[in-house]
Design an enzyme around this catalytic site. Structure first.
Site, short mmCIF file in Angstrom:
data_model
loop_
_atom_site.label_atom_id
_atom_site.label_comp_id
_atom_site.label_asym_id
_atom_site.label_seq_id
_atom_site.Cartn_x
_atom_site.Cartn_y
_atom_site.Cartn_z
N ARG A 1 -45.93 13.12 12.94
CA ARG A 1 -44.74 13.57 12.24
C ARG A 1 -44.79 12.99 10.83
NH1 ARG A 1 -38.81 11.10 12.22
NH2 ARG A 1 -37.88 12.70 10.91
N ARG B 1 -24.70 7.23 6.41
CA ARG B 1 -24.95 7.85 5.09
C ARG B 1 -23.72 8.63 4.64
NH1 ARG B 1 -30.43 10.74 6.88
NH2 ARG B 1 -30.92 9.09 8.36
#
Ligand code: ADP
Length: 399
Positions: free
Chosen positions: A91, A241
């Site tokens: 990934r 976030r």
């Protein structure tokens, strides 16, 4: 033959060994605290007891060496020799504009990954470290990079260009890239298969809601817009976030709080989101508990998150001129009936109507809308590792 899937973080490494004949996971595990005191591996081979390895791992190479040993271990392993691994799929977070699909890793690809470090300084370096460690330990095994950004390379310019001076795009490649692409691709394709429809005919909104969260508009099988942007900070309020905020807030708090760039970055990435609002936790289970106990800021955080998702769903329906399918996936999307309910509440005007009983489901592939719902609302557990393994297998077979 088997494919080994590797997902390297800065101090962690997740892996799965998948038999591509039947797509069965033979072994999987997680390495934590690489390069930090207390390194350990939790290794699970199907049909065997969990194997825990606790020993110092100074870097990813050491960690990977121990992982490979565990995979072929006589007592705890899944296969008898590393020769039974046909290829390794990695990934990789950022493929920039270079990669709209997965690729076999060669020197040119490595150069492009290095170039993209400036776009993903936290994510690409550990991905590159993982690839290099693998190269050293399995020099003759082909490797493939599967990018989080690739699926979003079909987004048209009008949806990826920011309203900044155009030269920043030309000079620094500042644009929307989008992330979680492997997951959005997987669940949108799964949705079409489950509904027995051609994906070319579907307007799908996929909601990947986890620690990091993003929403994507998938029109005819292609991503045409997504909520994350130049970095994974944009879009929804997330665990920690901030998501979309007025950019003018940044210089304002820097001045008021006498913050450096590094400090403000930390606040926006690690101390904001539902954690920042609630002051309780970034974990939605803790927020649900606090909400039930009457904690008003936890309730507020949950509602801010739900409203963010709702706004993206409606705006993507507007962009696509409609919506046929709404998919929920990842930790929160798969496991939180109450969050799905908060999100869908009030979206009846779009033809979205949840069935409360069907919606009372966790981690299962299922339809949760009622019969009157024009839009099929679905829960589809994501499986990024399987997509990485499939892409890797396909590319290696084509060589
Ligand atoms: P990551 O982005 O790290 O891959 P995941 O997709 O695994 O994250 O999602 C993790 C999040 O899923 C956790 O922070 C937690 O808030 C949420 N989650 C997991 N199970 C539940 C649940 N039963 N109810 C609500 N939220 C859950």
């Amino acid at each position: 033959m088997n494919i080994l899937v590797i997902n390297c973080g800065s101090s962690s490494l997740k892996y799965q060994l998948i038999n591509m004949k039947n797509e069965e996971v033979l072994a999987k595990g997680l390495v934590e605290r690489i390069g930090i005191e207390g390194s350990r591996i939790k290794h699970d081979t199907i049909g065997k007891e969990r194997y825990i390895i606790e020993e110092p791992m100074k870097d990813h190479k050491k960690a990977l060496e121990l992982v490979l040993n565990a995979i072929v271990d006589e007592e705890h392993g899944a296969i008898s020799s590393l020769d039974e691994i046909k290829a390794v799929g990695h990934r990789v977070v950022h493929g920039g504009e270079e990669f709209s699909d997965s690729v076999i890793i060669n020197d040119l690809v490595m150069k492009a990954l290095e170039k993209n470090v400036e776009l993903a300084p936290l994510h690409n370096p550990p991905n590159i470290t993982g690839i290099n460690a693998c190269k050293e330990l399995m020099p003759n095994t082909p490797m493939v990079a599967v990018f989080d950004t690739a699926f979003h390379q079909t987004i048209p310019a009008e949806n990826y260009i920011y309203a900044l001076p155009y030269e920043y795009y030309e000079k620094y490649r500042i644009r929307r890239y989008g992330f979680h692409g492997t997951s959005h691709k997987y669940v949108s394709q799964r949705a079409a298969i489950i509904l027995d429809k051609n994906i070319d005919d579907l307007k799908i909104v996929t909601c990947h809601l986890g620690n990091g969260s993003s929403v994507t508009a998938v029109d005819g099988g292609k991503s045409i817009d997504t909520s994350m942007g130049f970095t994974p900070l944009e879009g929804l309020a997330m665990g920690t976030r901030c998501g979309d905020i007025d950019p003018a807030i940044i210089p304002f708090i820097m001045e008021k709080e006498k913050m450096s760039l590094e400090e403000v970055n930390r606040v926006l990435n690690k101390e904001s989101g539902v954690l920042g609002i609630s002051g309780v936790s970034s974990d939605f289970r803790d927020l649900d508990d606090a909400d039930e106990q009457g904690n008003e800021r936890a309730t507020l955080a949950l509602q801010v998150f739900a409203n963010d998702v709702k706004k993206y769903i409606a705006s993507y329906a507007a962009l696509m001129g409609g919506i046929d399918v709404l998919v929920f996936t990842a930790g929160v999307g798969e496991n939180s009936p109450s969050m799905r309910e908060r999100i869908c509440e009030g979206l009846e005007f779009l033809g979205i109507s949840l069935d409360k009983e069907l919606n009372n489901v966790r981690g299962e592939e299922t339809i949760v809308s009622d019969d009157s719902s024009k839009v099929k609302v679905m829960v589809i557990p994501t499986n990024e590792e399987l997509v990485i393994a499939r892409d890797t297998n396909e590319l290696v077979n084509k060589r």
